[in-house]
Design a protein around this motif. Structure first.
Motif, mmCIF file in Angstrom:
data_model
loop_
_atom_site.group_PDB
_atom_site.id
_atom_site.type_symbol
_atom_site.label_atom_id
_atom_site.label_comp_id
_atom_site.label_asym_id
_atom_site.label_seq_id
_atom_site.Cartn_x
_atom_site.Cartn_y
_atom_site.Cartn_z
ATOM 1 N N SER A 1 -0.613 7.739 -5.737
ATOM 2 C CA SER A 1 0.266 6.677 -5.028
ATOM 3 C C SER A 1 1.158 6.059 -5.868
ATOM 4 O O SER A 1 0.609 5.492 -6.849
ATOM 5 N N ARG B 1 4.977 3.620 -5.940
ATOM 6 C CA ARG B 1 5.689 2.584 -5.177
ATOM 7 C C ARG B 1 7.038 3.099 -5.213
ATOM 8 O O ARG B 1 7.425 3.903 -5.822
ATOM 9 N N LYS C 1 -2.909 6.322 4.086
ATOM 10 C CA LYS C 1 -3.522 4.910 3.502
ATOM 11 C C LYS C 1 -3.640 5.644 1.845
ATOM 12 O O LYS C 1 -4.183 6.665 1.715
ATOM 13 N N ASN D 1 10.607 6.572 2.629
ATOM 14 C CA ASN D 1 9.509 5.883 3.547
ATOM 15 C C ASN D 1 8.594 5.350 2.544
ATOM 16 O O ASN D 1 8.107 5.731 1.591
ATOM 17 N N CYS D 2 7.872 4.359 3.245
ATOM 18 C CA CYS D 2 6.673 4.105 2.574
ATOM 19 C C CYS D 2 5.317 4.243 3.452
ATOM 20 O O CYS D 2 5.347 4.076 4.793
ATOM 21 N N GLY D 3 4.273 4.213 2.823
ATOM 22 C CA GLY D 3 3.220 4.225 3.393
ATOM 23 C C GLY D 3 2.551 5.666 3.886
ATOM 24 O O GLY D 3 2.069 5.978 4.722
ATOM 25 N N GLY D 4 2.925 6.749 3.025
ATOM 26 C CA GLY D 4 2.488 8.131 3.223
ATOM 27 C C GLY D 4 3.234 9.291 2.122
ATOM 28 O O GLY D 4 3.610 8.856 1.365
ATOM 29 N N PRO E 1 2.220 9.623 7.353
ATOM 30 C CA PRO E 1 1.522 8.589 7.333
ATOM 31 C C PRO E 1 0.098 8.658 6.524
ATOM 32 O O PRO E 1 -0.522 9.436 7.075
ATOM 33 N N HIS F 1 2.405 9.991 -3.009
ATOM 34 C CA HIS F 1 2.106 9.276 -1.769
ATOM 35 C C HIS F 1 2.957 7.853 -2.192
ATOM 36 O O HIS F 1 2.993 7.014 -3.251
ATOM 37 N N GLY G 1 3.519 4.285 -1.641
ATOM 38 C CA GLY G 1 2.673 3.027 -1.277
ATOM 39 C C GLY G 1 3.431 2.294 -0.291
ATOM 40 O O GLY G 1 4.795 2.298 0.055
ATOM 41 N N LYS G 2 2.845 1.347 0.494
ATOM 42 C CA LYS G 2 3.417 0.400 1.268
ATOM 43 C C LYS G 2 4.398 -0.631 0.764
ATOM 44 O O LYS G 2 5.196 -1.136 1.296
#
Length: 149
Positions: free
Chosen positions: A9, A11, A133, A90-93, A131, A44, A46-47
């Motif tokens: 994961s 950022r 987590k 994109n974020c979150g996936g 998507p 991944h 992150g959000k």
């Protein structure tokens, strides 16, 4: 058929730059276990966005372009790889994949931060956004890679 992949994961905008193959190094305070060398990893996103990396940009893509320019990278190559792959920011996936070549502590690497371990990735490519987590450390993700990627 889905397969289990080691996943990191990361950022944004760093995850997108790794997925596009523009940034071949991920900086970590720890080295990967050598058992993961030559393994295909998933990236991944992150959000959360790394606000310190936003370069005053209004969007993650603007910040990524600024960072490429800042390290002396090829902005035209970045823009060409981005065409049709904007989803990597994109974020979150899951946004991309690459093979972990190894881990080093070379201080002169273009994308490498001082006093960090540099995870060196090769053969990076975007994947369709999925998507998911995230988690800390290396975690395993069941993912099916499309044949046309």
């Amino acid at each position: 058929m889905p397969k289990l992949y080691p996943t990191l994961s990361i950022r944004q905008p760093w995850a997108g730059l790794l997925a596009l193959g523009i940034k071949p190094i991920e900086n970590r305070s720890w080295c990967a276990n050598p058992k993961y060398y030559k393994e295909e990893f998933l990236f991944h996103a992150g959000k959360l966005v790394d606000r310190d990396a936003m370069c005053g940009g209004n969007s993650i893509i603007d910040a990524a372009e600024c960072l490429v320019s800042y390290v002396g990278g090829d902005v035209i190559e970045f823009k060409n790889r981005l065409i049709g792959n904007e989803h990597v920011f994109n974020c979150g996936g899951i946004v991309g994949r690459a093979t972990l070549a190894g881990c080093s502590y070379i201080r002169s690497a273009r994308w490498g931060r001082p006093n960090q371990n540099h995870w060196v990735f090769t053969c990076a490519s975007p994947v369709p956004f999925q998507p998911l987590k995230g988690r800390l450390g290396i975690f395993m993700t069941n993912f099916e890679v499309q044949k046309n990627e």
